[in-house]
Scaffold this active site. Structure first.
Site, PDB file in Angstrom:
ATOM      1  N   CYS A 160      29.371  46.737  44.223  1.00  0.00           N
ATOM      2  CA  CYS A 160      28.453  47.331  43.252  1.00  0.00           C
ATOM      3  C   CYS A 160      26.988  47.094  43.655  1.00  0.00           C
ATOM      4  O   CYS A 160      26.180  48.033  43.699  1.00  0.00           O
ATOM      5  CB  CYS A 160      28.731  46.785  41.857  1.00  0.00           C
ATOM      6  SG  CYS A 160      28.890  44.984  41.774  1.00  0.00           S
TER       7      CYS A 160
HETATM    8  N1  LIG Z   1      33.618  44.944  37.815  1.00  0.00           N
HETATM    9  C1  LIG Z   1      32.807  45.577  38.645  1.00  0.00           C
HETATM   10  O1  LIG Z   1      31.678  45.986  38.279  1.00  0.00           O
HETATM   11  C2  LIG Z   1      33.223  45.816  40.069  1.00  0.00           C
HETATM   12  C3  LIG Z   1      34.406  45.357  40.596  1.00  0.00           C
HETATM   13  N2  LIG Z   1      34.726  45.596  41.891  1.00  0.00           N
HETATM   14  C4  LIG Z   1      35.981  45.108  42.465  1.00  0.00           C
HETATM   15  O2  LIG Z   1      37.064  45.849  41.898  1.00  0.00           O
HETATM   16  C5  LIG Z   1      38.208  45.003  41.786  1.00  0.00           C
HETATM   17  C6  LIG Z   1      38.635  44.981  40.315  1.00  0.00           C
HETATM   18  O3  LIG Z   1      37.549  44.473  39.549  1.00  0.00           O
HETATM   19  P1  LIG Z   1      37.615  44.340  37.969  1.00  0.00           P
HETATM   20  O4  LIG Z   1      38.352  45.477  37.395  1.00  0.00           O
HETATM   21  O5  LIG Z   1      36.243  44.045  37.520  1.00  0.00           O
HETATM   22  O6  LIG Z   1      38.484  43.013  37.843  1.00  0.00           O
HETATM   23  P2  LIG Z   1      39.332  42.506  36.584  1.00  0.00           P
HETATM   24  O7  LIG Z   1      39.473  41.036  36.771  1.00  0.00           O
HETATM   25  O8  LIG Z   1      38.732  43.022  35.329  1.00  0.00           O
HETATM   26  O9  LIG Z   1      40.738  43.217  36.780  1.00  0.00           O
HETATM   27  C7  LIG Z   1      41.537  43.043  37.908  1.00  0.00           C
HETATM   28  C8  LIG Z   1      42.989  43.184  37.491  1.00  0.00           C
HETATM   29  O10 LIG Z   1      43.788  42.915  38.653  1.00  0.00           O
HETATM   30  C9  LIG Z   1      44.942  42.182  38.283  1.00  0.00           C
HETATM   31  N3  LIG Z   1      45.047  41.026  39.163  1.00  0.00           N
HETATM   32  C10 LIG Z   1      44.309  39.888  39.135  1.00  0.00           C
HETATM   33  N4  LIG Z   1      44.691  39.056  40.114  1.00  0.00           N
HETATM   34  C11 LIG Z   1      45.675  39.690  40.789  1.00  0.00           C
HETATM   35  C12 LIG Z   1      46.493  39.334  41.898  1.00  0.00           C
HETATM   36  N5  LIG Z   1      46.342  38.169  42.513  1.00  0.00           N
HETATM   37  N6  LIG Z   1      47.428  40.226  42.315  1.00  0.00           N
HETATM   38  C13 LIG Z   1      47.581  41.404  41.688  1.00  0.00           C
HETATM   39  N7  LIG Z   1      46.841  41.791  40.614  1.00  0.00           N
HETATM   40  C14 LIG Z   1      45.909  40.934  40.182  1.00  0.00           C
HETATM   41  C15 LIG Z   1      44.779  41.721  36.840  1.00  0.00           C
HETATM   42  O11 LIG Z   1      45.716  42.413  36.060  1.00  0.00           O
HETATM   43  P3  LIG Z   1      47.080  41.735  35.495  1.00  0.00           P
HETATM   44  O12 LIG Z   1      46.780  40.277  35.251  1.00  0.00           O
HETATM   45  O13 LIG Z   1      47.323  42.514  34.245  1.00  0.00           O
HETATM   46  O14 LIG Z   1      48.080  41.976  36.569  1.00  0.00           O
HETATM   47  C16 LIG Z   1      43.379  42.166  36.458  1.00  0.00           C
HETATM   48  O15 LIG Z   1      43.326  42.741  35.168  1.00  0.00           O
HETATM   49  C17 LIG Z   1      37.796  43.631  42.319  1.00  0.00           C
HETATM   50  O16 LIG Z   1      38.137  43.537  43.680  1.00  0.00           O
HETATM   51  C18 LIG Z   1      36.293  43.652  42.147  1.00  0.00           C
HETATM   52  O17 LIG Z   1      35.648  42.794  43.025  1.00  0.00           O
HETATM   53  C19 LIG Z   1      33.932  46.331  42.708  1.00  0.00           C
HETATM   54  C20 LIG Z   1      32.745  46.837  42.244  1.00  0.00           C
HETATM   55  C21 LIG Z   1      32.282  46.583  40.894  1.00  0.00           C
HETATM   56  C1  LIG Z   2      28.137  39.705  37.193  1.00  0.00           C
HETATM   57  C2  LIG Z   2      28.958  39.367  38.406  1.00  0.00           C
HETATM   58  O1  LIG Z   2      29.507  38.290  38.519  1.00  0.00           O
HETATM   59  N1  LIG Z   2      29.054  40.309  39.330  1.00  0.00           N
HETATM   60  C3  LIG Z   2      29.860  40.145  40.497  1.00  0.00           C
HETATM   61  C4  LIG Z   2      29.906  41.450  41.206  1.00  0.00           C
HETATM   62  C5  LIG Z   2      30.792  41.365  42.399  1.00  0.00           C
HETATM   63  C6  LIG Z   2      31.828  42.396  42.528  1.00  0.00           C
HETATM   64  O2  LIG Z   2      32.367  42.975  41.635  1.00  0.00           O
HETATM   65  O3  LIG Z   2      32.083  42.631  43.774  1.00  0.00           O
HETATM   66  P1  LIG Z   2      33.256  42.527  44.793  1.00  0.00           P
HETATM   67  O4  LIG Z   2      34.013  43.788  44.630  1.00  0.00           O
HETATM   68  O5  LIG Z   2      32.623  42.437  46.099  1.00  0.00           O
HETATM   69  O6  LIG Z   2      34.077  41.303  44.483  1.00  0.00           O
HETATM   70  C7  LIG Z   2      29.322  39.038  41.411  1.00  0.00           C
HETATM   71  O7  LIG Z   2      28.111  38.818  41.475  1.00  0.00           O
HETATM   72  O8  LIG Z   2      30.132  38.433  42.133  1.00  0.00           O
END
Ligand SMILES: NC(=O)C1=CN([C@@H]2O[C@H](COP(=O)(O)OP(=O)(O)OC[C@H]3O[C@@H](n4cnc5c(N)ncnc54)[C@H](OP(=O)(O)O)[C@@H]3O)[C@@H](O)[C@H]2O)C=CC1
Ligand SMILES: CC(=O)N[C@@H](CCC(=O)OP(=O)(O)O)C(=O)O
Length: 328
Positions: free
Chosen positions: A143
């Site tokens: 992000c």
């Molecule tokens: N949030 C953001 O703004 C951004 C996020 N990302 C990336 O996108 C991905 C998802 O982020 P986000 O949706 O925020 O994360 P969340 O933690 O909100 O959701 C991730 C989901 O993945 C599942 N999960 C967690 N650990 C594992 C595991 N070890 N194996 C399989 N499933 C797992 C869980 O679901 P359950 O427990 O129900 O299985 C969980 O709800 C991450 O890699 C994050 O870094 C990238 C850009 C921006």
């Molecule tokens: C507020 C906050 O904690 N933001 C996250 C955003 C990272 C993220 O979502 O990125 P990846 O997909 O690279 O894991 C952080 O700074 O680590």
């Protein structure tokens, strides 16, 4: 096209569903969760109630029956299933960090061994559209690197130093609670974190180099008491002084054909819920201040992932992504 979302209970999974429900070619056939098998999606994502009858299933990647998969799981979890999906010929966008960097840089930055490395296009369409188009696996950018790189891209190769100063909403941290995201620590408060060591700096350096830049890059993130949005102030220190008219013209030309990058003074409210990145610049001789705003869950994650899917599958790039934000 039948779509499965792995990790659908998280924030980016919910955002993928919110957006894909209005995509004319998308039919979400599976939403996986390890812990919520049998639970309606709307019990976790209440904004989707009435719009979908989907139920979470604890389905293994080897049993997924879909044309296209989004991996919305944490880094290291994605690499465990990416190979299986590729072997089965299922096109995939990975929202995690697992395939954004070369193997050695990834392992150094994330402190883990990559168990299943292969090269994948870096899915920032404004810079890598030709590689994404027709690819079968795309690494969706982080992000912060999305907003930061789009802020600096037009000037990167003319700079000797770029300092990214970003402010993010709390949904960037995902759904798992922590002391950092605990309401009394976030609400009515503001602080910097990982002042010099955030892992996203590696992606920012990679993209600056790919733009032909030798600039030294620095990055400090800050946590805002809002749910969504990233505002980045990029201080771009140029090799030669350049005036306002020239810099502004350069940005407008660079992004002239980019629907999702708008030249206007950025605010979080104008991009919230949208796939837009708003950018504007102000020159002070040999320092240019470029500011960008994105929604971390849309252009910073799920919206950009759908933009990549559209390119990979030959749909118009903006399909399902043309909605305006809510303003004010
Ligand atoms: N949030 C953001 O703004 C951004 C996020 N990302 C990336 O996108 C991905 C998802 O982020 P986000 O949706 O925020 O994360 P969340 O933690 O909100 O959701 C991730 C989901 O993945 C599942 N999960 C967690 N650990 C594992 C595991 N070890 N194996 C399989 N499933 C797992 C869980 O679901 P359950 O427990 O129900 O299985 C969980 O709800 C991450 O890699 C994050 O870094 C990238 C850009 C921006
Ligand atoms: C507020 C906050 O904690 N933001 C996250 C955003 C990272 C993220 O979502 O990125 P990846 O997909 O690279 O894991 C952080 O700074 O680590």
């Amino acid at each position: 096209m039948e779509i499965a979302i792995i990790g659908a209970s998280g924030y980016t999974g919910g955002e993928l569903m919110r957006l894909l429900l209005h995509h004319p070619s998308a039919d979400i056939v599976a939403a996986t969760s390890r812990n919520l098998d049998g639970t309606p999606v709307a019990s976790v994502h209440p904004h989707l109630r009435g719009l979908t009858d989907l139920v979470f299933r604890n389905t293994e990647a080897g049993d997924i029956d879909a044309d296209f998969v989004f991996l919305a799981v944490p880094h290291t979890a994605a690499m465990k299933v990416a190979g299986t999906l590729a072997e089965r010929g299922i096109r995939t966008v990975d929202l995690s960090a697992d395939y954004r960097l070369p193997k050695d840089v990834y392992e150094k930055t994330y402190g883990v061994t990559h168990e299943a490395y292969f090269e994948a296009p870096y899915g920032l369409p404004e810079l890598h559209r030709d590689e994404v188009r027709g690819a079968s696996f795309v690494a969706n950018p982080g992000c912060f690197p999305t907003g930061a790189t789009l802020a600096a891209a037009p000037l990167a190769k003319f700079a000797h130093t770029i300092i990214y100063d970003s402010k993010t909403g709390v949904s960037g941290a995902g759904t798992s609670p922590s002391a950092t995201t605990h309401y009394p620590n976030v609400g009515d408060n503001f602080n910097a974190y990982k002042w010099t060591s955030h892992r996203h700096l590696a992606e920012m350096k990679q993209e600056a180099a790919r733009l032909g830049s030798n600039a030294r890059c620095y990055f400090t993130p800050h946590l805002l008491p809002v749910n969504r949005g990233i505002l980045t102030t990029a201080h771009i220190l140029l090799n030669e002084p350049t005036g306002q008219d020239e810099v502004e013209a350069l940005y407008k030309k660079f992004y002239a054909d980019e629907f999702f990058v708008r030249y206007q003074k950025p605010t979080l409210a104008a991009v919230r819920g949208t796939n837009f990145c708003d950018v504007a610049v102000e020159s002070e001789g040999d320092r240019v201040v470029a500011v960008s705003a994105i929604d971390n869950l849309v252009k910073g994650a799920s919206g950009q992932a759908i933009q990549n899917m559209n390119l990979m599958c030959g749909f118009a790039e903006d399909t399902g992504l043309r909605s305006a934000g809510m303003f004010p």
